[in-house]
Design a protein around this motif. Sequence first.
Motif, PDB file in Angstrom:
ATOM      1  N   ARG A   1     -27.710  30.290 -15.668  1.00 36.04           N
ATOM      2  CA  ARG A   1     -26.898  31.237 -14.533  1.00 36.04           C
ATOM      3  C   ARG A   1     -28.110  31.868 -13.575  1.00 36.04           C
ATOM      4  NH1 ARG A   1     -21.931  33.040 -15.553  1.00 36.04           N
ATOM      5  NH2 ARG A   1     -22.429  33.153 -17.917  1.00 36.04           N
ATOM      6  N   ALA A   2     -29.080  32.356 -14.058  1.00 37.54           N
ATOM      7  CA  ALA A   2     -30.064  32.873 -13.110  1.00 37.54           C
ATOM      8  C   ALA A   2     -30.699  32.109 -12.365  1.00 37.54           C
ATOM      9  CB  ALA A   2     -31.257  33.772 -14.304  1.00 37.54           C
ATOM     10  N   GLY A   3     -31.020  31.098 -12.871  1.00 34.54           N
ATOM     11  CA  GLY A   3     -31.578  29.823 -11.996  1.00 34.54           C
ATOM     12  C   GLY A   3     -30.549  29.450 -10.737  1.00 34.54           C
ATOM     13  N   ILE A   4     -29.328  29.386 -11.022  1.00 35.84           N
ATOM     14  CA  ILE A   4     -28.232  29.206 -10.035  1.00 35.84           C
ATOM     15  C   ILE A   4     -28.315  30.377  -9.093  1.00 35.84           C
ATOM     16  CG2 ILE A   4     -25.724  29.154  -9.441  1.00 35.84           C
ATOM     17  CD1 ILE A   4     -25.473  27.818 -12.121  1.00 35.84           C
ATOM     18  N   ALA A   5     -28.443  31.423  -9.343  1.00 39.89           N
ATOM     19  CA  ALA A   5     -28.472  32.699  -8.521  1.00 39.89           C
ATOM     20  C   ALA A   5     -29.578  32.652  -7.853  1.00 39.89           C
ATOM     21  CB  ALA A   5     -28.450  33.970  -9.460  1.00 39.89           C
ATOM     22  N   ASP A   6     -30.913  32.113  -8.199  1.00 43.19           N
ATOM     23  CA  ASP A   6     -32.255  32.127  -7.486  1.00 43.19           C
ATOM     24  C   ASP A   6     -32.436  30.922  -6.811  1.00 43.19           C
ATOM     25  OD1 ASP A   6     -32.528  34.940  -8.495  1.00 43.19           O
ATOM     26  OD2 ASP A   6     -33.842  34.138 -10.102  1.00 43.19           O
ATOM     27  N   ASP A   7     -31.446  29.825  -6.750  1.00 40.96           N
ATOM     28  CA  ASP A   7     -31.648  28.724  -6.193  1.00 40.96           C
ATOM     29  C   ASP A   7     -32.574  27.751  -6.864  1.00 40.96           C
ATOM     30  OD1 ASP A   7     -29.985  29.269  -3.974  1.00 40.96           O
ATOM     31  OD2 ASP A   7     -31.453  30.073  -2.865  1.00 40.96           O
ATOM     32  N   GLY A   8     -32.880  28.117  -8.232  1.00 47.01           N
ATOM     33  CA  GLY A   8     -33.843  27.274  -9.354  1.00 47.01           C
ATOM     34  C   GLY A   8     -33.031  26.348 -10.187  1.00 47.01           C
ATOM     35  N   THR A   9     -31.612  26.164  -9.907  1.00 49.96           N
ATOM     36  CA  THR A   9     -30.800  25.169 -10.813  1.00 49.96           C
ATOM     37  C   THR A   9     -30.561  24.233  -9.899  1.00 49.96           C
ATOM     38  OG1 THR A   9     -30.441  26.737 -12.629  1.00 49.96           O
ATOM     39  CG2 THR A   9     -29.079  24.739 -12.254  1.00 49.96           C
ATOM     40  N   LEU A  10     -30.885  22.711 -10.054  1.00 54.73           N
ATOM     41  CA  LEU A  10     -30.445  21.881  -9.259  1.00 54.73           C
ATOM     42  C   LEU A  10     -29.475  20.845 -10.276  1.00 54.73           C
ATOM     43  CD1 LEU A  10     -33.972  20.944  -7.370  1.00 54.73           C
ATOM     44  CD2 LEU A  10     -31.733  22.411  -6.496  1.00 54.73           C
ATOM     45  N   VAL A  11     -28.649  20.151  -9.622  1.00 59.60           N
ATOM     46  CA  VAL A  11     -27.937  19.187 -10.298  1.00 59.60           C
ATOM     47  C   VAL A  11     -27.579  17.898  -9.339  1.00 59.60           C
ATOM     48  CG1 VAL A  11     -26.357  20.638 -11.341  1.00 59.60           C
ATOM     49  CG2 VAL A  11     -25.621  19.920  -9.305  1.00 59.60           C
ATOM     50  N   ALA A  12     -27.941  16.738 -10.240  1.00 60.31           N
ATOM     51  CA  ALA A  12     -27.579  15.329  -9.913  1.00 60.31           C
ATOM     52  C   ALA A  12     -26.145  15.241  -9.943  1.00 60.31           C
ATOM     53  CB  ALA A  12     -28.604  14.374 -10.570  1.00 60.31           C
ATOM     54  N   VAL A  13     -25.417  14.508  -8.968  1.00 61.50           N
ATOM     55  CA  VAL A  13     -24.301  14.464  -9.235  1.00 61.50           C
ATOM     56  C   VAL A  13     -23.961  12.988  -8.683  1.00 61.50           C
ATOM     57  CG1 VAL A  13     -23.558  17.091  -8.745  1.00 61.50           C
ATOM     58  CG2 VAL A  13     -23.600  15.488  -6.613  1.00 61.50           C
ATOM     59  N   SER A  14     -22.552  12.576  -9.337  1.00 57.00           N
ATOM     60  CA  SER A  14     -22.186  11.115  -8.865  1.00 57.00           C
ATOM     61  C   SER A  14     -22.064  11.116  -7.335  1.00 57.00           C
ATOM     62  CB  SER A  14     -21.075  10.912  -9.630  1.00 57.00           C
ATOM     63  OG  SER A  14     -20.219  11.846  -9.296  1.00 57.00           O
TER      64      SER A  14
END
Length: 124
Positions: free
Chosen positions: A31-44
């Motif tokens: 959640r903190a990564g999402i808030a800090d633009d530090g979580t990325l996802v690969a999506v279909s």
Amino acid sequence: MYVREATVSDLPDAMNVLDGAALSIDVETVRAGIADDGTLVAVSENGERVLGAVVLDGEHIVAVAVRRRRRGQGIGTALVEAAADRRERLTADFDADVRPFYEGLGFDIERADEAGRWRGERDS
């Protein structure tokens, strides 16, 4: 498949992927990564399914995981490359079994401890 910054609505799917890889990472870190633009996802391609996730704490890769059935298709590589595009430098700590993955991405590798952990660093 494409990589994008994760949103709060991606949190359950990202946790599912990370948990499926048996990584010990808690929901608050993601959640903190999402808030800090530090979580990325690969999506279909249609954007409906999260295929993988990478979580950063600053320049450090906390976790990277891909759905079991989608491993070996370059998704993990795409996630780390997208992270590298967003940071001047990346670091990671990891087990010996994923050392080839990080070496293939151009990380300089060194032994981190006697327990078999490794540390990698890459400048973008």
